[in-house]
Write a protein that holds these residues in place. Sequence first.
Motif, short mmCIF file in Angstrom:
data_model
loop_
_atom_site.label_atom_id
_atom_site.label_comp_id
_atom_site.label_asym_id
_atom_site.label_seq_id
_atom_site.Cartn_x
_atom_site.Cartn_y
_atom_site.Cartn_z
N LEU A 1 0.70 -1.31 0.13
CA LEU A 1 -0.22 0.09 0.09
C LEU A 1 0.62 1.24 0.18
N THR A 2 2.22 1.42 0.67
CA THR A 2 2.89 2.50 0.75
C THR A 2 4.07 2.40 0.19
N GLY A 3 4.47 1.08 -0.23
CA GLY A 3 5.88 1.13 -0.84
C GLY A 3 7.05 1.31 0.31
N ALA A 4 6.69 0.86 1.47
CA ALA A 4 7.80 1.33 2.59
C ALA A 4 9.00 0.46 2.62
N GLY A 5 8.76 -0.85 2.05
CA GLY A 5 10.02 -1.80 2.08
C GLY A 5 10.24 -2.28 3.20
N ILE A 6 9.52 -2.45 4.14
CA ILE A 6 9.88 -3.19 5.24
C ILE A 6 10.11 -4.61 5.34
N ALA A 7 11.42 -4.82 5.83
CA ALA A 7 11.85 -6.43 5.75
C ALA A 7 11.00 -7.24 6.25
N ALA A 8 10.91 -8.34 5.84
CA ALA A 8 10.01 -9.39 6.48
C ALA A 8 10.67 -9.93 7.70
N ILE A 9 9.70 -10.71 8.60
CA ILE A 9 10.49 -11.24 9.78
C ILE A 9 10.50 -12.73 9.23
N LYS A 10 11.89 -13.32 9.46
CA LYS A 10 12.19 -14.77 9.14
C LYS A 10 11.74 -15.61 10.15
#
Length: 470
Positions: A108-117
């Motif tokens: 929605l925002t293009g924030a690019g938050i890294a996924a939690i592994k």
Amino acid sequence: MVFSSILFLTRFLPLVLAIYFIVPKRIRNLVLFLSSILFYAWGEPIYILLMCFTITVDYVFGIIINKQMGAGKKNGAKVSLALAVVINLLLLGFFKYANFTINTVNSLTGAGIAAIKLALPIGISFYTFQSLSYVIDVYRGDTKVQKSILDFGTYVTLFPQLIAGPIVRYRTVAEEMQGRVENKADFAKGISRFIFGLGKKVLLANNAGLLWDSVNALTNSQMSVGGFWLGILAYTFQIYFDFSGYSDMAIGMGLMFGFHFDENFNYPYMAKSITEFWRRWHISLSTWFKEYVYIPLGGNREGIVKQIRNIIIVWMLTGFWHGASWNFVAWGLYYGAILIMEKIFLLRWIEKAPIFIRHIYTMLLVIVGWVLFSFDSFKKGASFLAGMFGLGGYDIINTEFIYLLLNNLSLIIILIFASTDLPKKCIEKVASKEKMAGKFINIVVLEIIFGMCVAYLVAATYNPFLYFRF
């Protein structure tokens, strides 16, 4: 470790049963608890700590709430209950829905938050709901507080229903945690139920899954309208026999150890409406949402508008419970919309139709629902639905469809027959006419089914379990 594995069938279960019945009754819960911890650790040892934390939290809050209610401090008990619910749902939300939330925010925002592994803890949706039901029931006064953390831990971790249900509410087995009576009759019923469930999973669900995979492996040029319907029909049977087979095995093992779990399936593909279907499918989940969400929201007591609101909330949550993906939410809302229409006007019309038409109506909607359920991608699901209804320029039938149909026709006939109550009625009819002959036939049938399952598992590499991801 899964029930339908050689390791479980030939080593784990026989060893646990042997130890359980050798030791004195007073330490049998300890045997079950340690066996269940080992069972869970076989696949995910690190998440034992998470499950034990949940057990400790709800055990402690159960005692606190009981003391507060006994002292007349209802507001304090309400706060304690709220804290317990929040802690449980935060844990479930973090491990199951954190990456879903991150992906949604990123899209929605293009924030690019890294996924939690982090891997999804197996069975977290099931054991969280079980543990929560205990705390809520203590607050309501529907069950007595459990003062032994070992007994409570045994209830939460009990390996027969730990990873795939049925969702066993504490009050269902409260008296059996210490006062259960194991006997030969229940043990024999348990073995029979377990083997029939194993047969459902290994012989029926796995082969239906192979057909579903074969259809999915076809290219667009090889697909036809008939191919789409054949594929989703295979998935329809796979998910039923997969999940109901596991529920049967869980109920059967429960009987072996002296527990009586509630039924989880009641021939849902024989339903004559969607309302009836959801009284027959995954009964323990429907019951949980009804008792702990729908009725507390007001149920159907406060007028049609609020009833519709409550149905929408429950079915959105039901879809979301199944997985961290928008297709599950869409699947839940799809059923919510149908149930609302049936509640308001549709059910009155349907009940006037012949039974055959009502069955067709129900199964058509259920099959369409499984398309939403099976594809994480809306694009793929929409494309599959379009193909089912003749859109996209596909032939009605083609050589690939005919080949798959002819090679699997006997399987499809068996799947249809086995999804009804006809096999059960046939067995009961034989048993009622001649008890000794009926028992002998039952034993022979069980031996054949078990032998075929073991042979299949030894030779096959295909043995998925669809509900592991929930």
